[in-house]
Design a protein around this motif. Structure first.
Motif, mmCIF file in Angstrom:
data_model
loop_
_atom_site.group_PDB
_atom_site.id
_atom_site.type_symbol
_atom_site.label_atom_id
_atom_site.label_comp_id
_atom_site.label_asym_id
_atom_site.label_seq_id
_atom_site.Cartn_x
_atom_site.Cartn_y
_atom_site.Cartn_z
ATOM 1 N N ILE A 25 37.784 34.558 31.920
ATOM 2 C CA ILE A 25 36.520 34.515 32.659
ATOM 3 C C ILE A 25 36.587 35.445 33.859
ATOM 4 C CG2 ILE A 25 35.059 33.035 34.105
ATOM 5 C CD1 ILE A 25 35.698 30.751 32.118
ATOM 6 N N CYS A 26 37.690 35.419 34.602
ATOM 7 C CA CYS A 26 37.846 36.298 35.777
ATOM 8 C C CYS A 26 37.721 37.764 35.393
ATOM 9 C CB CYS A 26 39.201 36.058 36.450
ATOM 10 S SG CYS A 26 39.322 34.519 37.365
ATOM 11 N N ILE A 27 38.423 38.163 34.363
ATOM 12 C CA ILE A 27 38.415 39.568 33.949
ATOM 13 C C ILE A 27 37.029 39.970 33.446
ATOM 14 C CG2 ILE A 27 39.349 41.190 32.250
ATOM 15 C CD1 ILE A 27 42.038 39.625 32.595
ATOM 16 N N SER A 28 36.399 39.102 32.676
ATOM 17 C CA SER A 28 35.057 39.403 32.166
ATOM 18 C C SER A 28 34.045 39.503 33.303
ATOM 19 C CB SER A 28 34.614 38.330 31.174
ATOM 20 O OG SER A 28 35.464 38.317 30.060
ATOM 21 N N GLY A 70 44.230 35.795 49.352
ATOM 22 C CA GLY A 70 45.570 35.422 49.785
ATOM 23 C C GLY A 70 45.698 33.989 50.266
ATOM 24 N N VAL A 71 44.599 33.401 50.719
ATOM 25 C CA VAL A 71 44.689 32.043 51.270
ATOM 26 C C VAL A 71 44.051 30.978 50.394
ATOM 27 C CG1 VAL A 71 44.857 32.839 53.648
ATOM 28 C CG2 VAL A 71 42.615 32.341 52.694
ATOM 29 N N VAL A 72 43.171 31.364 49.491
ATOM 30 C CA VAL A 72 42.476 30.378 48.674
ATOM 31 C C VAL A 72 43.425 29.810 47.619
ATOM 32 C CG1 VAL A 72 41.563 31.936 46.904
ATOM 33 C CG2 VAL A 72 40.266 29.922 47.542
ATOM 34 N N ARG A 73 43.279 28.527 47.341
ATOM 35 C CA ARG A 73 44.159 27.874 46.379
ATOM 36 C C ARG A 73 43.405 27.207 45.226
ATOM 37 N NH1 ARG A 73 47.346 30.935 47.984
ATOM 38 N NH2 ARG A 73 48.860 30.531 49.591
ATOM 39 N N HIS A 74 42.131 27.460 45.111
ATOM 40 C CA HIS A 74 41.340 26.884 44.029
ATOM 41 C C HIS A 74 40.886 28.003 43.110
ATOM 42 C CE1 HIS A 74 37.914 25.023 41.963
ATOM 43 N NE2 HIS A 74 38.574 23.898 42.157
ATOM 44 N N GLN A 75 40.976 27.773 41.793
ATOM 45 C CA GLN A 75 40.736 28.842 40.833
ATOM 46 C C GLN A 75 39.312 29.388 40.885
ATOM 47 O OE1 GLN A 75 41.578 27.317 36.960
ATOM 48 N NE2 GLN A 75 39.881 25.895 36.928
ATOM 49 N N TRP A 76 38.308 28.555 41.157
ATOM 50 C CA TRP A 76 36.944 29.066 41.172
ATOM 51 C C TRP A 76 36.622 29.755 42.482
ATOM 52 C CZ3 TRP A 76 35.733 29.834 36.561
ATOM 53 C CH2 TRP A 76 36.133 28.965 35.565
ATOM 54 N N LEU A 77 37.250 29.328 43.583
ATOM 55 C CA LEU A 77 37.120 30.073 44.832
ATOM 56 C C LEU A 77 37.807 31.436 44.698
ATOM 57 C CD1 LEU A 77 37.656 27.324 47.543
ATOM 58 C CD2 LEU A 77 35.536 28.519 46.953
ATOM 59 N N PHE A 78 38.933 31.449 44.010
ATOM 60 C CA PHE A 78 39.613 32.712 43.728
ATOM 61 C C PHE A 78 38.665 33.669 43.007
ATOM 62 C CE2 PHE A 78 41.775 35.467 40.741
ATOM 63 C CZ PHE A 78 42.696 36.109 41.545
ATOM 64 N N LEU A 79 37.970 33.158 42.005
ATOM 65 C CA LEU A 79 37.042 33.993 41.244
ATOM 66 C C LEU A 79 35.946 34.543 42.145
ATOM 67 C CD1 LEU A 79 35.868 35.188 38.634
ATOM 68 C CD2 LEU A 79 34.720 32.994 38.261
ATOM 69 N N SER A 80 35.373 33.715 43.005
ATOM 70 C CA SER A 80 34.277 34.181 43.862
ATOM 71 C C SER A 80 34.756 35.265 44.828
ATOM 72 C CB SER A 80 33.639 33.011 44.618
ATOM 73 O OG SER A 80 34.571 32.415 45.488
ATOM 74 N N TRP A 81 35.942 35.097 45.407
ATOM 75 C CA TRP A 81 36.464 36.117 46.318
ATOM 76 C C TRP A 81 36.876 37.373 45.563
ATOM 77 C CZ3 TRP A 81 34.830 35.641 50.885
ATOM 78 C CH2 TRP A 81 34.696 34.398 51.488
ATOM 79 N N ALA A 82 37.377 37.197 44.352
ATOM 80 C CA ALA A 82 37.730 38.363 43.533
ATOM 81 C C ALA A 82 36.482 39.172 43.193
ATOM 82 C CB ALA A 82 38.457 37.935 42.270
ATOM 83 N N LEU A 83 35.365 38.502 42.945
ATOM 84 C CA LEU A 83 34.127 39.219 42.644
ATOM 85 C C LEU A 83 33.599 39.946 43.873
ATOM 86 C CD1 LEU A 83 32.359 36.709 40.232
ATOM 87 C CD2 LEU A 83 33.746 38.723 39.689
ATOM 88 N N LEU A 84 33.774 39.366 45.065
ATOM 89 C CA LEU A 84 33.420 40.080 46.288
ATOM 90 C C LEU A 84 34.286 41.332 46.431
ATOM 91 C CD1 LEU A 84 31.751 40.110 48.949
ATOM 92 C CD2 LEU A 84 33.709 38.950 50.003
ATOM 93 N N LEU A 85 35.557 41.196 46.123
ATOM 94 C CA LEU A 85 36.484 42.328 46.156
ATOM 95 C C LEU A 85 36.049 43.413 45.168
ATOM 96 C CD1 LEU A 85 39.288 43.545 47.013
ATOM 97 C CD2 LEU A 85 40.218 42.298 45.080
ATOM 98 N N VAL A 86 35.676 43.032 43.967
ATOM 99 C CA VAL A 86 35.222 44.000 42.957
ATOM 100 C C VAL A 86 33.947 44.700 43.429
ATOM 101 C CG1 VAL A 86 34.293 44.217 40.610
ATOM 102 C CG2 VAL A 86 36.333 42.842 41.026
ATOM 103 N N PHE A 87 33.018 43.945 44.003
ATOM 104 C CA PHE A 87 31.803 44.547 44.556
ATOM 105 C C PHE A 87 32.162 45.601 45.598
ATOM 106 C CE2 PHE A 87 28.745 44.697 48.033
ATOM 107 C CZ PHE A 87 27.586 45.087 47.357
ATOM 108 N N GLY A 88 33.032 45.231 46.541
ATOM 109 C CA GLY A 88 33.416 46.150 47.600
ATOM 110 C C GLY A 88 34.140 47.379 47.087
ATOM 111 N N GLU A 89 35.041 47.184 46.136
ATOM 112 C CA GLU A 89 35.786 48.323 45.582
ATOM 113 C C GLU A 89 34.858 49.297 44.869
ATOM 114 O OE1 GLU A 89 39.224 49.136 45.790
ATOM 115 O OE2 GLU A 89 39.070 47.646 47.378
#
Length: 195
Positions: A25-28, A70-89
Motif C-alpha cells: 500500500i505504501c509503495i502504491s 523518524g519519530v512516528v511509530r504507527h504504520q498509518w502515520l508513517f504512510l501519511s508522512w511518507a506521502l508528504l515526503l513524496v509530494f515534497g520530493e
C-alpha cells in the motif's frame, strides 16, 4: 491450521502478510502521489507561488516528512508522512530541474541534467549504506533527521541560485493569469480586448 503446521506459524504468516500488504500500500500510494503531483498539481502550484516558492514548498514538505518519519511509530502515520515526503520530493525535484534550465546555458542542458540525475541516483543508492550503521547502532530517528538537515541545505542552495533567464515568464507559456485554470491565448486576447 493444517497448512501452517502450528498456531505460532499461522500467526507469523498472518503478520507477514499484513506487513507485506502495508508496504505494498505504501509503495502504491507513493507512486500515485508522485503521478498526481507531476501531472495535475505541479503546474498550478508553480503558477501561483512561482518557481522559488515551489522549491521552498517542496523542500519544507520533504524536511517535515523526513523528521516525522523518524519519530512516528504507527504504520498509518508513517504512510501519511511518507506521502508528504513524496509530494515534497516531486515538487522540489521538478522545480530544481526547471531552475537548472534557467541557470545554465542552453548548450549545457544535457550535461547539467546528467549531473543532477547522477547526484540523485548516487544519493539514493549510497545513502542507505551510510545511514544503516547510524540507524542500527545510534538512533532510529537520526538518519531521518540528517536527511531533513540535508534537504534544508539543498533547498537553501537552490533558492540562492540566480537564474539567467526570467523565472516568471518562460517563452512557451501564456502568463495572462497567475493562478486558477489556464486560459487559451485566443481567450486571453478576448479578455484583454473586453477590459
Amino acid at each position: 491450521l493444517a497448512e501452517c503446521g502450528s498456531v505460532a506459524e499461522c500467526c507469523r504468516a498472518d503478520a507477514l502478510s499484513a506487513a507485506q500488504l502495508h508496504w505494498a500500500i505504501c509503495i502504491s500510494c507513493a507512486g500515485v502521489v508522485g503521478f498526481l503531483v507531476n501531472i495535475f498539481f505541479y503546474a498550478p502550484i508553480q503558477r501561483c507561488i512561482g518557481l522559488k516558492g515551489a522549491i521552498l514548498l517542496g523542500g519544507a514538505c520533504s524536511a517535515v516528512g523526513f523528521v516525522a518519519i523518524g519519530v512516528v511509530r504507527h504504520q498509518w502515520l508513517f504512510l501519511s508522512w511518507a506521502l508528504l515526503l513524496v509530494f515534497g520530493e516531486n515538487m522540489m525535484g521538478t522545480s530544481v530541474q526547471v531552475l537548472l534550465t534557467m541557470v545554465v546555458d542552453q548548450s549545457m542542458f544535457g550535461e547539467a541534467m546528467g549531473w543532477f540525475n547522477l547526484s540523485s541516483n548516487l544519493a539514493r543508492s549510497l545513502g542507505p549504506f551510510g545511514h544503516a550503521p547510524l540507524y542500527e547502532h545510534v538512533s532510529h530517528s537520526l538518519p531521518w533527521e540528517l536527511d531533513a538537515v540535508i534537504k534544508a541545505c539543498a533547498t537553501g542552495i537552490a533558492l540562492s541560485a540566480k537564474a539567467t533567464k526570467s523565472e516568471d515568464s518562460p517563452p512557451e507559456r501564456d502568463r495572462t493569469r497567475k493562478c486558477g485554470p489556464r486560459m487559451s491565448s485566443s481567450r486571453a486576447s478576448q479578455v484583454k480586448v473586453q477590459v
